[in-house]
Design an enzyme around this catalytic site. Sequence first.
Site, PDB file in Angstrom:
ATOM      1  N   GLY B  40       0.845  -1.188   0.000  1.00  0.00           N
ATOM      2  CA  GLY B  40       0.000   0.000   0.000  1.00  0.00           C
ATOM      3  C   GLY B  40       0.882   1.241   0.000  1.00  0.00           C
ATOM      4  N   GLY B  42      -0.574   4.542   0.318  1.00  0.00           N
ATOM      5  CA  GLY B  42      -1.351   5.709   0.743  1.00  0.00           C
ATOM      6  C   GLY B  42      -0.605   6.469   1.820  1.00  0.00           C
ATOM      7  CG  LEU B  43      -2.238  10.075   3.754  1.00  0.00           C
ATOM      8  CD1 LEU B  43      -3.309  10.718   4.619  1.00  0.00           C
ATOM      9  CD2 LEU B  43      -1.122  11.069   3.489  1.00  0.00           C
ATOM     10  CB  ALA B  44      -0.698   4.224   6.600  1.00  0.00           C
ATOM     11  CG  HIS B 266     -18.809  11.375   5.152  1.00  0.00           C
ATOM     12  ND1 HIS B 266     -19.510  12.522   4.873  1.00  0.00           N
ATOM     13  CD2 HIS B 266     -17.598  11.766   5.597  1.00  0.00           C
ATOM     14  CE1 HIS B 266     -18.724  13.563   5.135  1.00  0.00           C
ATOM     15  NE2 HIS B 266     -17.564  13.138   5.571  1.00  0.00           N
ATOM     16  NE  ARG B 330     -16.650  12.534   9.024  1.00  0.00           N
ATOM     17  CZ  ARG B 330     -15.499  12.328   8.402  1.00  0.00           C
ATOM     18  NH1 ARG B 330     -15.013  11.102   8.327  1.00  0.00           N
ATOM     19  NH2 ARG B 330     -14.845  13.314   7.880  1.00  0.00           N
ATOM     20  CD  GLU B 425     -10.254   3.226   5.663  1.00  0.00           C
ATOM     21  OE1 GLU B 425      -9.659   3.926   4.826  1.00  0.00           O
ATOM     22  OE2 GLU B 425     -11.458   2.938   5.572  1.00  0.00           O
ATOM     23  NE  ARG B 435     -11.906   8.225   9.631  1.00  0.00           N
ATOM     24  CZ  ARG B 435     -12.136   9.342   8.949  1.00  0.00           C
ATOM     25  NH1 ARG B 435     -11.743  10.505   9.418  1.00  0.00           N
ATOM     26  NH2 ARG B 435     -12.768   9.307   7.797  1.00  0.00           N
ATOM     27  CG  LEU B 441      -6.336  13.030   6.133  1.00  0.00           C
ATOM     28  CD1 LEU B 441      -6.251  14.405   5.483  1.00  0.00           C
ATOM     29  CD2 LEU B 441      -6.146  11.958   5.084  1.00  0.00           C
TER      30      LEU B 441
END
Lengths: 211, 636, 243
Positions: B40, B42-44, B266, B330, B425, B435, B441
Amino acid sequence: MVVAVTGLVLFIFVIFHMLGNLQIFLGADALNDYARHLDELPYLLWPARAVLLAALLLHVGFSLALANENRRARPVRYVHGDTVQASRASRTMVITGLVILFFIIYHLLHFTFGVTNPEFFHLTDAKGREDIYSMVVLSFQNGWIAGTYILAMFFLCLHLGHGVSSVPQSLGFSESSGLRKNFGRFGNLAGVLVFIGNSSIVLAVLLGKLK
Amino acid sequence: MKLDAKIPAGPLAEKWERRRLELKLVNPANKRKFEILVVGSGLAGASAAASLGELGYRVKCFCFQDSARRAHSIAAQGGINAAKNYQNDGDSVERLFHDTLKGGDFRSREANVYRLAQVSNAIIDQCAAQGVPFAREYGGALANRSFGGAQVSRTFYARGQTGQQLLLGAYQALSRQIALGSVKLFTRSEMLDLVVADGRASGIVVRDLVSGKITSHAADAVVLATGGYSSVFYLSTNAMGCNVTAIWRAHKKGALFANPCFTQIHPTCIPVTGDHQSKLTLMSESLRNDGRIWAPKKKGDGRKPSGIPESERDYYLERKYPGFGNLAPRDIASRSAKEVCDEGRGVGAGGRGVYLDFSDAVKRLGQDSIRERYGNLFDMYEKITGENPYQAPMRIYPAAHYAMGGLWVDYNLMSNLAGLFVIGEANFSDHGANRLGASALMQGLADGYFILPYTIGDYLARNGKGQAAGHPEFRKSESAVSSRVQKLLAANGRRTADSFHRELGHLLWEHCGMARNRAGLEKALERIPALRAEFWQNLKVTGSGEDLNPALERAGRVADFMEFAELLCRDAQARAESCGGHFREEFQTPDGEALRDDKNFSHVAAWEYKGESVDPELHKESLTFENVSLEQRSYK
Amino acid sequence: MNFKLKVWRQKDARNKGGLVEIEAKGVSADMSFLEMLDGVNEELIQKGSEPIAFDHDCREGICGTCSLVINGIPHGPERGTAACQLHMRKFKDGDTIVIEPWRARAFPVVKDLVVDRSAFDRIIQAGGFVSVNTGSAPEANAIPIGKESAERAMDAAACIGCGACVAACKNASAMLFVAAKVSHLAELPQGQVERGARVKKMVAQMDREGFGNCTNQYECEAVCPKEISVGVIAKMNREYRQS
């Protein structure tokens, strides 16, 4: 960048060349006098000619090399291509440029080396100067020659329209969209002025205003 | 199985510091002897791979997209939280911790959440140093906005493209390591199995999506950063490629799956227009800063929104939650929208929508101000719906968005399988049952930049090199993957993978979506196995396994969703309480709020895979709260 | 709505491709362009044919994966919109729609409408970053950045790396993409240290990848889904000149 700088040099030359030529409207005396003065400044004239020639060769050489690279950058063309905002002038720079190159060669052979029309080349005026005025006038009384010149000026106009407005972009001076718009206008204006200026001489002769 | 979260002793505020002291280190010269796989980007994943590369490990990073920059973190819009207290409005690490824990309805670990709040500030520093163009005040200081579930402004943002900018920052850091040779990137490569040799995660099997080649990679540790599973609902805000496959395969190899029923719906998405729809588009929660949510008071009110007078509008969030108003968390905002629509007061085609109205904000701030803040979101809305949100209110409806659940990990982010780390995630760790906005993020980058690089070193220092690629488990995994690919290709029924996915999604949305009940879950649990059986009998996949084959990729992912969906419903069934995003209709307060059962369910539900037709086994990690008192969550 | 599609089909990078006619029937005006293709693919699979391979992911115009040239224009006729956010209501019932992949030597076709854009990644790897290791960052508010500067940086940083600029450029030049990153980082104080080296390295890599040259026709700007201005190219030219 080389193309932009050399283009700029050539553009400045085109402007001065046109201003010089326009002296034809001041009469034979003024024009011939101007030509003679130029001839009397060899230490200025020859370096200028050298710079112009170098600029021209670099401009053409680099442009063709870049155009070749550009062609190779897309080996498979679009079957269905389209254009959103690129102007026709910008898309025909190579063609207009090549036409202008051939015109320059012809123009030099015509007026500078006297190869194409030697009969007008060695005229002298009443004061014993080279009679540039008559050479020009006699040449442009020929419809073919006049047509060629006007057509060439049209191509030059297109070429300058895109070329001149591109110079600040390529040199990195037109970051804001306002500036780009103004440079674009300036480029088109310059192209049109050069067209009007130079063609006016040909037309004036053709219409019999200059004899 | 005894679940040990390995939470350090000592006072909450000192736990992370203590752990960092306890962690063994790998000396710089030895780091290059260790190989780490990061799945992966992504951000992580990108932040972890870049940071590990900087430390000197040999890293391989895998993504199924054509470039690391396209991971779905890129789509996060609103912002990232941090406890900087730049606004002088009373924020602190303590408060961010409290808000996050409470927002998660007390179903996350205190120690994890506290650490998240602690490292949040360093993330902002790091990203700013990378050149992330955060929004600024005229004086040059960083700007903030507020987000749901908080009464302070602690959200940092870059227009409506915060995820994009943070991801590009991490991607650029990753690119730098790729150029330096410390990270090797494999794009268009999908992980299809985890190799576990002698009880230790030792590598992965990947399929090259272009050539179809199946290869395995051995390593000393494996990091999964493969995102969430909301696409199980078919229609979600996730990207088309998002899937559960990597973590599901790891689960089948022994990793525990925690709290799968904690899914986030959401509240502010563009409503569904028809059956053709492939995904739902999120409109950032930040819109709720200035937009007011309402529905007509009258049922089936067919008038244009402008024709409905103020007195006949129900600003239901402001009415029910005066304290937080439109910025209620949310889960609450989503459920309220559902209630309104269930009552027949929904707007738009199909009646599944409520208004998000900016007319007051435009009056107060002017259209230019609104355009500056939300211009790109308004444009997006107009592109999709063909309506101009400056003139008429937007229509919104909730959509599946984020997965709080994921693979179980301890405080060090390692799963129960030695050497398998799970971040972002993909793990379950920090968000509990719900969350808060702008926290995903924060968590992804906290894990990747500031937590995993420490804890993975400890594992390597203690356990040394892993199994080499010659271990028979690698052959075994490879051939299992190959035969599964062959099985999918051999399927020659009448239905596409997409049509099965759509049906599965409908089923889940209906029975295991925003509100769940026992009868519905039982029904779903009955129908999912039947649908799965039909999938294998009636699936059609065309093309070959030797080149790029989107039909095959899709079928493989849907096959895993078919199995995972059952676990999701089973978890929702087992959790006989309501908390956060998990709302069981049987368990609610008289005024319709989620009713937690702390006595019986204050635990993490971690499921162990037991085999094809055997029920999974539930393990419980009980959650203890020493620093906060469990309260009924109230946003009134 | 019904459409006649002419879609570029190409088995792989080695084989030649060509346009194939496919009907798209029963299309709703609310569908996105990619959803229309989804529908076509569903039918193709059911008929036992291979679906049209096209790149796509987020479908909300931010990941930059989708890459279709629609009737000769990358991302199609709507300005500032990626193909995934283009909706069928922008077309007329009965239209013929030609769909081709990005075409550039630096973006070889992988299959059908899918191309390999790794050249962009290599350009970023050449220098499109600030060299700051994790942990070595100063306090974020220690370096103030003027709002206007930050906004300009953000304008450039909005690039999604889709490659439409290359696809649209008559010369297949990557100037807009490279310039966007150069401008973004040159605008910020954090990017100053490596400013000169960055632009040189990125431009050198761009040339190595076989992209064409910029002749200031601005087609790139016209098709950019994020409407990045060619002003960034002027800025890069200046950066390059000064470096």
